[in-house]
Design a protein around this motif. Structure first.
Motif, PDB file in Angstrom:
ATOM      1  N   THR A   1       0.836  -1.189   0.000  1.00 37.85           N
ATOM      2  CA  THR A   1       0.000   0.000   0.000  1.00 37.85           C
ATOM      3  C   THR A   1       0.873   1.241   0.000  1.00 37.85           C
ATOM      4  N   MET A   2       0.424   2.222  -0.749  1.00 30.88           N
ATOM      5  CA  MET A   2       1.068   3.529  -0.730  1.00 30.88           C
ATOM      6  C   MET A   2      -0.042   4.547  -0.513  1.00 30.88           C
ATOM      7  N   TYR A   3       0.220   5.470   0.386  1.00 30.10           N
ATOM      8  CA  TYR A   3      -0.754   6.532   0.596  1.00 30.10           C
ATOM      9  C   TYR A   3      -0.045   7.863   0.681  1.00 30.10           C
ATOM     10  N   VAL A   4      -0.790   8.905   0.318  1.00 30.50           N
ATOM     11  CA  VAL A   4      -0.263  10.269   0.306  1.00 30.50           C
ATOM     12  C   VAL A   4      -1.060  11.072   1.315  1.00 30.50           C
ATOM     13  N   LEU A   5      -0.341  11.629   2.284  1.00 30.86           N
ATOM     14  CA  LEU A   5      -0.976  12.443   3.315  1.00 30.86           C
ATOM     15  C   LEU A   5      -0.866  13.919   2.961  1.00 30.86           C
ATOM     16  N   SER A   6      -1.768  14.695   3.483  1.00 25.16           N
ATOM     17  CA  SER A   6      -1.775  16.134   3.246  1.00 25.16           C
ATOM     18  C   SER A   6      -0.517  16.772   3.827  1.00 25.16           C
TER      19      SER A   6
ATOM     20  N   ASP B   1       8.362   2.249   4.680  1.00 21.09           N
ATOM     21  CA  ASP B   1       9.269   3.272   4.174  1.00 21.09           C
ATOM     22  C   ASP B   1       8.522   4.603   4.044  1.00 21.09           C
ATOM     23  N   GLU B   2       9.004   5.606   4.750  1.00 26.38           N
ATOM     24  CA  GLU B   2       8.455   6.955   4.607  1.00 26.38           C
ATOM     25  C   GLU B   2       9.287   7.689   3.573  1.00 26.38           C
ATOM     26  N   TRP B   3       8.659   8.073   2.473  1.00 20.69           N
ATOM     27  CA  TRP B   3       9.382   8.788   1.429  1.00 20.69           C
ATOM     28  C   TRP B   3       9.468  10.281   1.716  1.00 20.69           C
ATOM     29  N   GLY B   4       8.578  10.780   2.525  1.00 21.56           N
ATOM     30  CA  GLY B   4       8.602  12.194   2.880  1.00 21.56           C
ATOM     31  C   GLY B   4       7.798  13.042   1.908  1.00 21.56           C
ATOM     32  N   LYS B   5       8.005  14.361   2.007  1.00 22.71           N
ATOM     33  CA  LYS B   5       7.278  15.302   1.155  1.00 22.71           C
ATOM     34  C   LYS B   5       7.848  15.277  -0.258  1.00 22.71           C
TER      35      LYS B   5
ATOM     36  N   LEU C   1       3.549  16.568  -6.127  1.00 21.83           N
ATOM     37  CA  LEU C   1       2.543  15.744  -6.790  1.00 21.83           C
ATOM     38  C   LEU C   1       2.598  15.957  -8.299  1.00 21.83           C
ATOM     39  N   ALA C   2       2.203  14.962  -9.056  1.00 23.50           N
ATOM     40  CA  ALA C   2       2.190  15.071 -10.518  1.00 23.50           C
ATOM     41  C   ALA C   2       1.124  16.069 -10.981  1.00 23.50           C
ATOM     42  N   TYR C   3       0.050  16.189 -10.207  1.00 25.52           N
ATOM     43  CA  TYR C   3      -1.023  17.128 -10.513  1.00 25.52           C
ATOM     44  C   TYR C   3      -1.650  17.553  -9.196  1.00 25.52           C
ATOM     45  N   PRO C   4      -2.256  18.734  -9.146  1.00 24.86           N
ATOM     46  CA  PRO C   4      -2.853  19.201  -7.886  1.00 24.86           C
ATOM     47  C   PRO C   4      -3.998  18.297  -7.428  1.00 24.86           C
ATOM     48  N   ILE C   5      -4.022  18.002  -6.121  1.00 24.01           N
ATOM     49  CA  ILE C   5      -5.103  17.247  -5.497  1.00 24.01           C
ATOM     50  C   ILE C   5      -5.639  18.118  -4.369  1.00 24.01           C
ATOM     51  N   GLN C   6      -6.920  18.448  -4.438  1.00 29.17           N
ATOM     52  CA  GLN C   6      -7.544  19.330  -3.450  1.00 29.17           C
ATOM     53  C   GLN C   6      -6.750  20.629  -3.289  1.00 29.17           C
ATOM     54  N   LYS C   7      -6.296  21.171  -4.398  1.00 30.11           N
ATOM     55  CA  LYS C   7      -5.537  22.426  -4.478  1.00 30.11           C
ATOM     56  C   LYS C   7      -4.185  22.354  -3.771  1.00 30.11           C
ATOM     57  N   LYS C   8      -3.655  21.148  -3.593  1.00 32.26           N
ATOM     58  CA  LYS C   8      -2.341  20.964  -2.975  1.00 32.26           C
ATOM     59  C   LYS C   8      -1.381  20.452  -4.034  1.00 32.26           C
ATOM     60  N   THR C   9      -0.155  20.930  -4.015  1.00 36.05           N
ATOM     61  CA  THR C   9       0.829  20.516  -5.011  1.00 36.05           C
ATOM     62  C   THR C   9       1.908  19.612  -4.418  1.00 36.05           C
ATOM     63  N   GLU C  10       1.876  19.391  -3.094  1.00 40.54           N
ATOM     64  CA  GLU C  10       2.815  18.492  -2.428  1.00 40.54           C
ATOM     65  C   GLU C  10       2.040  17.499  -1.581  1.00 40.54           C
ATOM     66  N   GLY C  11       2.700  16.387  -1.274  1.00 36.47           N
ATOM     67  CA  GLY C  11       2.102  15.388  -0.408  1.00 36.47           C
ATOM     68  C   GLY C  11       3.184  14.623   0.316  1.00 36.47           C
ATOM     69  N   TYR C  12       2.819  13.973   1.411  1.00 36.30           N
ATOM     70  CA  TYR C  12       3.748  13.173   2.208  1.00 36.30           C
ATOM     71  C   TYR C  12       3.490  11.705   1.876  1.00 36.30           C
ATOM     72  N   TYR C  13       4.466  11.065   1.232  1.00 33.59           N
ATOM     73  CA  TYR C  13       4.308   9.695   0.731  1.00 33.59           C
ATOM     74  C   TYR C  13       4.771   8.660   1.752  1.00 33.59           C
TER      75      TYR C  13
END
Length: 95
Positions: free
Chosen positions: A6-11, A41-45, A48-60
């Motif tokens: 599983t991979m998830y992206v946090l705000s 494995d925490e990849w960190g900030k 993003l490839a495209y904006p999600i909810q008007k955010k351009t970065e995410g914590y992977y």
């Protein structure tokens, strides 16, 4: 037991304590239901490839685990209802 990844992206707006709390919540959900985390494995900030909810970065965060199918379904349900999770993906990795 089956193998999953599983991979998830946090705000990126979450502070460090909130982020660590969510990560521990997801890890504990797997372990408490009889699953086993094989890799974490925490990849960190990252950008993003495209904006999600008007955010351009995410914590992977990437996590491999072994569990029954019910655990992966419950994890997906929790991802969907958790504020702070921008995107997630759970895949089965065994044959």
């Amino acid at each position: 037991m089956r193998s999953y990844e599983t991979m998830y992206v946090l705000s990126p707006d979450l502070n460090e304590d909130e982020r660590k709390g969510l990560i521990e919540r997801f890890k504990n959900l797997i372990v408490e239901r009889g699953g086993e985390i094989t890799n974490f494995d925490e990849w960190g900030k990252r950008k993003l490839a495209y904006p999600i909810q008007k955010k351009t970065e995410g914590y992977y965060v990437l996590m491999n685990f072994n569990s029954s199918p019910e655990v992966s379904r419950e994890l997906e349900r929790v991802y969907r209802i958790t504020d702070g999770v921008l995107r997630y993906l759970i895949i089965r990795t065994d044959e």
